[in-house]
Structure formats: structure tokens, C-alpha cells
Design an enzyme around this catalytic site. Sequence first.
Site, PDB file in Angstrom:
ATOM      1  N   ASP A  74       9.911  39.480  66.654  1.00  0.00           N
ATOM      2  CA  ASP A  74       9.781  38.240  67.382  1.00  0.00           C
ATOM      3  C   ASP A  74       9.285  38.904  68.870  1.00  0.00           C
ATOM      4  O   ASP A  74      10.112  39.266  69.215  1.00  0.00           O
ATOM      5  CB  ASP A  74      12.146  38.531  68.004  1.00  0.00           C
ATOM      6  CG  ASP A  74      11.968  37.098  68.367  1.00  0.00           C
ATOM      7  OD1 ASP A  74      13.182  36.766  69.305  1.00  0.00           O
ATOM      8  OD2 ASP A  74      10.650  36.497  68.629  1.00  0.00           O
ATOM      9  N   LYS A  96       3.702  36.172  77.521  1.00  0.00           N
ATOM     10  CA  LYS A  96       3.667  34.948  76.489  1.00  0.00           C
ATOM     11  C   LYS A  96       3.641  33.845  76.920  1.00  0.00           C
ATOM     12  O   LYS A  96       2.965  32.421  76.547  1.00  0.00           O
ATOM     13  CB  LYS A  96       4.962  34.788  76.021  1.00  0.00           C
ATOM     14  CG  LYS A  96       4.701  34.292  74.533  1.00  0.00           C
ATOM     15  CD  LYS A  96       6.087  34.822  73.813  1.00  0.00           C
ATOM     16  CE  LYS A  96       6.099  33.354  72.798  1.00  0.00           C
ATOM     17  NZ  LYS A  96       7.663  33.721  72.088  1.00  0.00           N
TER      18      LYS A  96
END
Lengths: 846, 526
Positions: free
Chosen positions: B10, B73
Amino acid sequence: MTGWRFDATRFVDEVLKPVQDGWRPDEDLFRVYLLPHDVTDQNTVETALTEVGRQFTKQQYRGFRRATEILRGQHKAASETLLDPARRGAHRSRVEQRQRKLAATMRLRLHDAPGLPPAEVAAQARTLKVPRSAILAALEENGVGERKPVDLPRLAEPGQWAEARGHLVQLRHDSLWDYLSGLGGLGTTERHLTARREKLRVARSSDSAAETTLLRLVQGWLERGDLADVLRHEVVSHLLDRAAHGYAEAVEAARAAADRLRALGIGTDPTAVAYAVWCDRQFTAAPAEPSWQEHYQQAVRDLRLRTALTILEQQPALPDEWSRRRAELEKRLSELDAELDRCRELERTDVEAAVAGYHRVREALADDRIDTALERCRPAAPPSAKAVVRDGRVVVTWAASGATAGRITYRVSRGDTVLGESAAGEVVDPDPPSGTPLTYAVHTLRDGNPSARAARTEPVTVLGEVLDLEVRGGSDSVSGRWRLPDGSIGALVTRHGATVRDTHSSTFVDHDVRPGETYDYRVRARYRLPDGSAALSDGVVRTASCQEVPVGVTDLVAEFDRDDLVARWTPPPRGDVELLELRAGDDPPAPEVVSVHQARRHGTPVQAVTLTGRGALRGRLSAHGKRQTIVPVTVLGELAAIGTPCVVDARQSSVTTLRLDRLGATVRLTWEWPRGTTAARVVWRESVKPAGPTDPQASSLDITKVGYDSRGVSISVPEGDYWFGVCTAQTVDGALSFGPLALRRESTTRTVRYSVKRAGFFSRRWALTVEDDEPPGVVVVAKSGVRPMDADDGEVLLRVDGGEAASREFEVPRHLRRPVHLRAFSLDERVVLVPLRPDHQIVRGA
Amino acid sequence: MTRRPVLGIDLGTTYSCVASLDENQRVSVLPNQEGDLTTPSVVFFEHSGNVTVGKFAKNELKNEPGRVVSLIKRHMGEEGYTVDVDDKELYPQQVSAIILRQVVEDALNVLGLEVPADGPLADVVITVPAYFGAAERQATRDAGEMAGLEVVNIINEPTAAAIAYGLISSGGERAVLVYDLGGGTFDVTIIKVSASEIRVVATGGDHQLGGADWDARIVELVCEKFAEQHPGSDPRTDLDAAGSIELLAEEAKKALSRRDSYSSTVIANGERAKIEITREEYEEATADLIGKTLDFTQDVLGHARDKGVDRIDEFLLVGGMSHSPAVKKGLADEFPDLPTPQLADPDQIVAKGAALFAANSVAESDGDTSTAARGLPGGAALPKIVNVTSKGYGIAVVRDSRKRDDHDLVVAWLIKPNDEIPARPRDTFRTIHDQQREVDIAVYESTTDMLSVELDDNLKLVEGTLSNLPPGPAGQPLEVSFNLEADGILHITAVAGNGEKIKLEAKISGLVPEDVKRAPLPALQR
């Protein structure tokens, strides 16, 4: 080479922070890219765009993330504007227009003052969302600049100042300064005051009373050394009041008080003082330091009473009211301290009461001592705790602690693992390790502060069950598999109490089963406990059946009966047999055991036309007139056994109802053709059955169905004993093949004549007469409407055994519908009875 | 030969997590070298050229915030975006690759495996928000490859969460609402789950909305309170203090989910202020952020209803921000009819689901049919995964065919948000002028899941001109077909009546240059 340099401080102060606070960067791109408005050099613009653009992704500006995102988003459009001279010029015009507007705003703010203080410049920059430099430029445009005001003495209003002012008004003095100038001025001493008081004794009027009071006030200030401060307060207040009307008023007032200001050491330049008081009065900028009163109020609100007291104690000339407050505060603190001391004492004997006391004091006083004390006063642990295993989980319960003060909760842990906190008396450990003794500790928490000790449970051991157990039945065994839980060393499998031998750590196979039987299996996990003993879990039970294997049919026989297929076989011991019509073109499947679904894919079931029993079926095929393969399938549960197939061909069935009728020298043959058959062969042989359709000793005749239908079959044979056979004929793969041969015998040794007529006129009786010396056995048969074909084809009216009288009488029953045909048949198959007058053998009346 | 390890990762905006199946086929999260189960997605670039990832990198915010990169991100797949550290430009893929490399090397260490001298370190499945488009997914894949990993698949975070919760192994078909509020992105997805299929019904969210925005609101509160004590002073203007304030904000946010107030001291610009923030102030300052997530959730429920899903059977909360009492309360107040949300391991559940998926994928491709390899309860195979697109795709056409104004164009949508992918629609358009011999095909992508026909509201992906149209009056047909595959890349074909054809492929934005992709990563500091 351009002279442009990146200024990080300007970038932060004038670009990032304003954009973060909501300023639109496209209002002034020159500002964003740190360029002067009048920039024309393309190189300079490009350098600025590149360098500033790089800053938008630099991490040191993370505090202005929103601003950098906005600036990055508009960078492309900004570049296009600044790099194009025409667009840049238009943008510049708009920026300069805003600048002029700002200058006008500043002008209004200035009110003709010579500048703005730094705090106000900053405040305006914030309010108008422009950089400081823009405000300064706007001030410059108005011919002024940023100007720091001189420091003014900030003095509290003297005690009873209002009273003093009142007396001065009564005495018609403008100010205390004015009054004192009649005594000693700034150098007024006790002696001046005493002398004046003496003079006042001689007159008693309201004025003298007022002045006496005033003198007493002045004396008090003198004694405290405050007189100069009082006078400073007076002149500054006066100037402040005048400054409320504008800067010009402030200047006028300051100039008028120039001597006073100088004497009091406030400032030598009246305009500077005027500017300072004007700034003070005009701008709402927050004071540089909050006043002690605000500190005090804040401290009281925060319950920091000791701090509040310190603040009061630090004030030099505390007015009476404040002095009273100080005294009250001291008293209150003293009471609270006494209570704290009492609670401290109580800690030794009654912790809960001490804690309750600390909580009470804490509502009035913020003190680290209280927090420390509460840390010290840990709650009592619960008196007992218990752990019970239930369905693979452990339920921990405990008795309530004696602690009552504060928010009481409980924390349950297993080793280093905290399972939960609860105010209720139960916590469940949902996933405890198996096979090992577990002890649980329960701490009491008071507002999160744990008890020094914990109540501990007796050890419990969870014997978890095996996981993901699956048991299934095979054809000759039952097998199972599972996963062992953590801590388990193996498994024990029992069936109805008896151990299954072939068991491994995660599988078992039980071959000791009978097909079709159902068994219960219990699988228990094994554990080795720390004391070396073995333990078993309660077990998980599963049921499975042994799947019996069906047996295929090997002796299926099928033939056609007219349109029906009749099939027979030996029923297998278990299961139901289905007959499948193999699909055209498919090879027959090999005999094997497969799934029912697979087996049924080989063909379509033969439809039964009547109820069938085990081992037999009468049904219809889907098509006729061709060769078909019938496959028997034994179905038992989910399995099916494919048996030995049987090939049938309707065209090669046996003919049926073969009849032979001798008519003189010929024998007529009739029979039923099987459906789809188009050709047949007739064979005959004297005295002996033909061996087959190709018997070389037999005579044969091939006939087509068309020929049969049009001409029939009649064969001339002399009297005697003959066997006739008929079979179907078919050309298969170029070769002639035949069906089963149906045989009949036809034997004739002699012909005997007979007659049947009325026994007399109007007689209802009829007579049979056989013309033969040795008459054979005869039977007379009657049939309504048509001539009987054989002895069984009608109602027997007369039976005469062989050798009996050649003439006998009989009656034709009334129930037979007229006309009734009569015919006699020989009971001796070698004798053929021929009627003399066949036309007389029809009964029309009674 | 020992098989390469198979990991689920993740890669979060603020924290990353790695999981794998152990020898008993149980999924577990692998701790990093500090023993923590999650690693901050933060990289510190040292002066020496080495890099540090994780907790210690985050600590450097106090000392050298200009050399610390975080929240990268949010910029994955963004065209033209690079971060500047030490006057060096770094692509988001490079920063993510460094994070991936570190967490995988830590995982290998825990598994007792050496880092191989050559070849991929591990087979991995990396999760992304369901809302990610083709550019973001490709960027994530590139980052994995740059980190020396064999990227088996990129799967959606809500899908991974559903797999990990074991929903596919129990009961019949059910509709699941996954509310994933992480550190940087917010995803709300409704999926239909059964033993044979996981089908995304509708998805929405904002990949610029996450815990970092809650932190930013606390930073603003801190600055306001600082200014109350030091008027005119903004602690953010002290660049050296900015990192400390950021750390304080995160600490305050976590504390205020358990306590009623939080206090600390802030030193900036040579001034010091004691700051206290109450939970009430914090919730008031962030109420609109929670409101945004509720609005998105409402939209997605509406899209799902349009597709026939009227009932939600399960409600999963994923992501660190789901711990917040205010979030839970907001959801309960706004959606009282939804089932009680399940909140177990919200920080780790996505990594666990990715690990299960990875194990299954690798077992299938290895031809390992043993149920043990599959790792799911009962040894079941993973169901088929059916996705939807989060964006709409269309071409520019004239607004009014009667007026035929070439300059007044709008978007005609062929693919709408939440359409199932692969999607292969086609439609017939017509020329607007007599004897028109060429036509411009401009393909647009919506920027959100709410469609607007205005060109300016959308993103032009690619355009081309189809020439040599057959002569004729206006109204000549032109067949346009779109092909949007699971990889998110859109292929467009336009065919005229005479067979003239043009093929376009929507380029993926934000690709990293090849030389950058091949360049070695800086050395990881241990």
C-alpha cells in the site's frame, strides 16, 4: 546577464503569505515574480519567470502549500502575459491603476499626517492584502513615509484623578500644571502645600474646601513621588483628546504645551509628540504588550491563581479596588493550599477521599502539584479477576475496584498485549493463542492513570479447534483435511467413538467404510501442555457418506415390436438403469464409471411408452428406419456406469404375424413388415426347417414391400409337410444382410370336403357334413361379417373330435350379428377342409 | 531455487505498508527496520547524495525541511511536475521508487532474504486509489520498476480492502461501500462482491483530499493563535520552523482524536508562543472537509442507485483518518441507514488485501493449482475483478448543429464516469459544411465525475485531423469509436463514409523520461 536576483524573504512576505491568505496572484504578476512594474528587458523577465517558477516545487515552502499550488497552476498563463510586451503593458496599466487607488486610500488614512507608524503600515498591508512595499510606495506617492512615533509615557490613571479634575474645574484651573504653577510648579514641595493650606484656613468656602482636598491629593502624590507622573499623564491625556479631532489639532495642542512637554521630559519636538499621540488615538493596531490587567484576567480564567496573584503583586501603585482583589486572592489561595495539605495527609489513610479533594481544588486552581498528586494517587486494583474459555474465546470478568473518585475504567491485558479498556465488568479476548496457559491482568484506571498492581486471573488454556475442516466421501473411502491452529501438535480423528487409524497432522483417510453408508467424524486438535500432559479440543464434527460405485449392464438385448423397442437386461444390484439412444455418428462410449452428467451427454433417453419394470423397458426411439445404438447407463447418486451397448435396426427385426394359408396348390403367405423394411426373403423347405435365409437346400423368393403390397406372396407347393420362413433383407455396406427368420410349418396330406347347411327348411339348426371315411377332428367357427381365417378367428359353434360321426348339427347363436360366416377347420393340421358350397355358409336370418 | 518473495504494497500518500503471506498462508504485515508496521512516505535527501526514508526522514523536517519531500503521491502522473531539491529536479516516480525500494528492502530483511545482486527484488502488487486514471497508474507502475520490482499488477485500494475483509468467501452477492480517507487521497467506492466477481459499481473521490489537509487546517489554527500572541507575526514565514509546525500539526490531529485538547509551544521568528487547540476548534475548522467527503459519498450512492444498487450490505472504513471520531459521527448522522461501519486495521488492510491478490496472481501464473498457494479461506480462487472508469471521455462537436459555428464547441460524451471497462462505445457524427473534406477530432477527458459539456471544464487528451472525406453536402456520416481498456489507455478510431480512417491514442501525461527511468536510485541510508 540581468541584474535581477531572487529575494527569498520578499518572496515569502510579499507573495507566498498573501496568496496563502487569499490574495489573487494574477492581480499583480510583477509582484509575484519580484519584477519592477516598468521592466522591459525580456531576459530579466525570463530569468525571473524561470527562477521563481522553480521555487513553486521547493520543499522549504511546505508551510505555504496552498499558495504554491495556486501559483504553479497559473504559472503558464502568467508567463504568457509577462513575455508578451503588449499583454505585459496592459497588465501594467491595471496594476498601476490599482496602485493609484491605493495611494488615494492611504491619503484618506493619513489625514495630513506626516506618515504612518510601522504597525499601521503592516496592518494596512494585511487589510488591503498588498505587500508592505506597496503601502510604502503609496505613502511615498503622497509625499510621506513610514514613521515610527516617539515613545509616550503610558501611565495608568492616577487614583482619584476624576475627583482631582473636578476640583480643578471648580477652582477654574485648566490643569493641575496650571494650578501647581501657582505653587512651586514641577518643583512643588511640602512646604508649598503647607503654606497654601495655612492661607486657606482663613476662609471657609466651597472653593477653599475643594482646594484643601486637592492639596491633600497632591500631597499624597508628592509623598509617593508620583507627582511628575501625574503631570505627564495629564498632558498626554490632553493631547490624546485633542488628537481625536485630527492630526492638525494634535500639532496645535502639542505646540501649545511645548514647555510643559519639555519640562516633563516627554519630548523636545512638539510635532513628534503630536504625531505619536495622533498615532495612538487614530489606529486600532493592537498594543505591543497586553496590559497587566489582561494578563491577570487571562490567568484567572485559566485558574492560574498563583500567577494572577504574582501579577497583582508586581503592580506598583495598585488601586484600592485591585488591592482588595489581591487580598481576596491571597485568602483564596491560602484556603486552597490548606485543602491541598489536607488532601496530602489523607493520602496515607483514604486515597479516594484525597483524590476527591484534589478534584475539587482542581476546579478552582490549576497547579502542577495537583496533577502530580493525582498521578501519585493510583486507584486500587480490582479485588479479583476471572477468565473463562467460551467457544474458543476467553471472557475476562472482574470485581469492581474500591476506587470511586474520577473516571474509573479497567484495562485488560494478556502479557504485553492490551485487549481493551472498559468501564463495564467484562472484556472478551477474541483470538487467544491456543495450547498455552494464559493469564490476564486487569488494571484499574483513574482518568487513564493505572493502578500500581493488577488483579490476575488463574491460567486458562484455550484449546482451539482445527480450521477449515472438510470431509468428503470417495468411492471406497472417506477423507478429510484441515489446518491446525497455532500451538497444536496434531489431531485425533474418531468415528462414532473409534479412532481412525490413518490420520496425519492435517489429513485422514478412512478405508473402513461401506459404500452408501453415512458416517460422523469428530476431529480434535491435540496439544502438549507445559506440564507435559496432552490435551484435546472438544472437536468439530462432520458427516460424510461413502459413495457407492454403480455397476454397468452387460447383457442388454433389444428388439423391435412393431414401432416399439423392447429392451431387456439383468438389473444391477443398485441404481437405476437408463437407456440412451446414442447420438448419430458418435462411437459407443467405453464401459466405465463417470459422472451422471457426463454419462447422459452420450445420447438421448429412450422414451418409455408403458410402465416398465426393473430389467425391462418398452419404448420408442426418436427415429426409425436406421441403425441405432442403445447404451445402458446405471445411475447411482452422482456416478453412472456405462454398460455394454446394443445395436438395433428396426429394419432388421423379425417379421410378425406370419400366416400360411393353403389354397389348393398354393400357399399364401402374409405377414407384418417391420417399419422401414423394404425387402424380405421367403424360404421354404420340405419337412425340414430352413437353416437360414441362405439355406442352399431351401427354395427362396425375394420380394420387395411394394411387390408384396401389390401382389402378395403365393407359393405353389404340392401337398405335404413344408416349413416356410420369412425374414427382412437389407443391403448394408454392399452386402445383403437378413433379419431373424420367422418360421411356420405348413403340412397337408389330404383334402377333405365338407358342407354346412340348414338342417331343414325353417330350421334354425345347421348341419355339418364331412365327406370322409375317417373324418378328422373339426371345429366350426362363426364370425360376423367376414369369413373366419382360422380356428381361432371367431366363435366356435361346434367341435367334433376325429373319428366321430361325419354329420353333426349345431345352432348359430342369435347374438352374432348377421350375416354370420361359418367355416370349418381341421383339428389335424395335415388335413385341409374345403367347403363344397362356400356360398351356403353364410347365415343371414335366424 | 527459492522463489522471489511476493508482496502486497500500500503506497500511501503519508504512510506505506507492506504485507505478505507467511509459511502458513496467513497474511501479515511486515515491520520496517524500525520495527513499525507502517513507514512514513517521506524521503530526506542528504547532502552526501544518500537518502533516508521513513520516520527519521520525517524528523529532519525540524532541521532541514527544504530537503525533505512528502505527499509526493498527490503529484504522480501530473504532467510537468518535478520537485526541486538541491537544485535537482526529481520526478514523483523517482521519489516513490525510493520509498518502494526502502520498504521492500526492509521486508526482505524481515523475511531473512538477501537483496539480490541482479534481477527484481520481489514480485509485488501495488495499490492505487480507485479514482486514479491511466497516467497515475502508469506512474505507479514505473516507480515500482524503477525500484527494481516486478510489478505483477496495480489494483484499486477498495478492492484490496474487500479482499482482505474476506467478503468474497462468505455469503452471496453483496454490495459494499468502501470509504477510504487516507493521508492524501479520498476514495469512496461501491463494489458488488461475490465468490466469482468483484465488480466496481461506482467510484468517486478526490485525490487531493486527505489527512494532510486536516493537518493544513491545524497549521492555520496554530498560525492564528501564534498571531494572537505576536500580532503581525506568521510562523510560516520562518522557513526553518515550517517543518516543526507540520510535525506538530500531525501530532495534534492524532491527539485530538483521543483527547479534548492539545497544547504545545511554537518557536518561530525568534518568538515563542504556547498554543492550545481544543477538539471543538479543530472539528469546526475541518467540518467542511468532512462535508466534502460526505458529498462525494452521496454522489456515489446516487450513481450506484442509477445502476440498480439500492442497498448497501457492508460498510468498510479504510485509511488512518477513519479513526477520527468526527468522521464516524459525520457518516452516522448523514447516512443513518447504512450498516454499522467495520473498522479493523484501517492502516494495514489495503496492504493485506494486496498481498492476498499478489499470492493468488503469482500462483496462477506459476501454474500452481494447490489451494494452499492461494491463501484465501477455503483455498478459493480470487474472483474476477470488473472495474469502472472514474472519468468521462468524449469528442468536441459543434454546440448547435443548425448554427454550425466551428468556434462554439462542446464535448459529446461517449464514455461516462462509472461506465464499466473495458468500454467500447461508438457513435455516428456528421460533417457540418457542404464539401467538407476534413474534420478535427479532439478528444477530451473529464476532470471529475460530474460531466460538463464546456471544453474549458475538461482536459484535451489528443487531437488529430481526418482528411480526404468524401465530397458531399453537409451531414456526411463519420463513425467514431472509443476503446478504453483496463490499463486506462484510450484508443480512438474515426472512419469516414469512404473508408478514410484515423487512429489516435490518448497519451498518458506525466511520463518519466527513459533516461531518468533507467538511472540508478540514490543509496538508501540505514
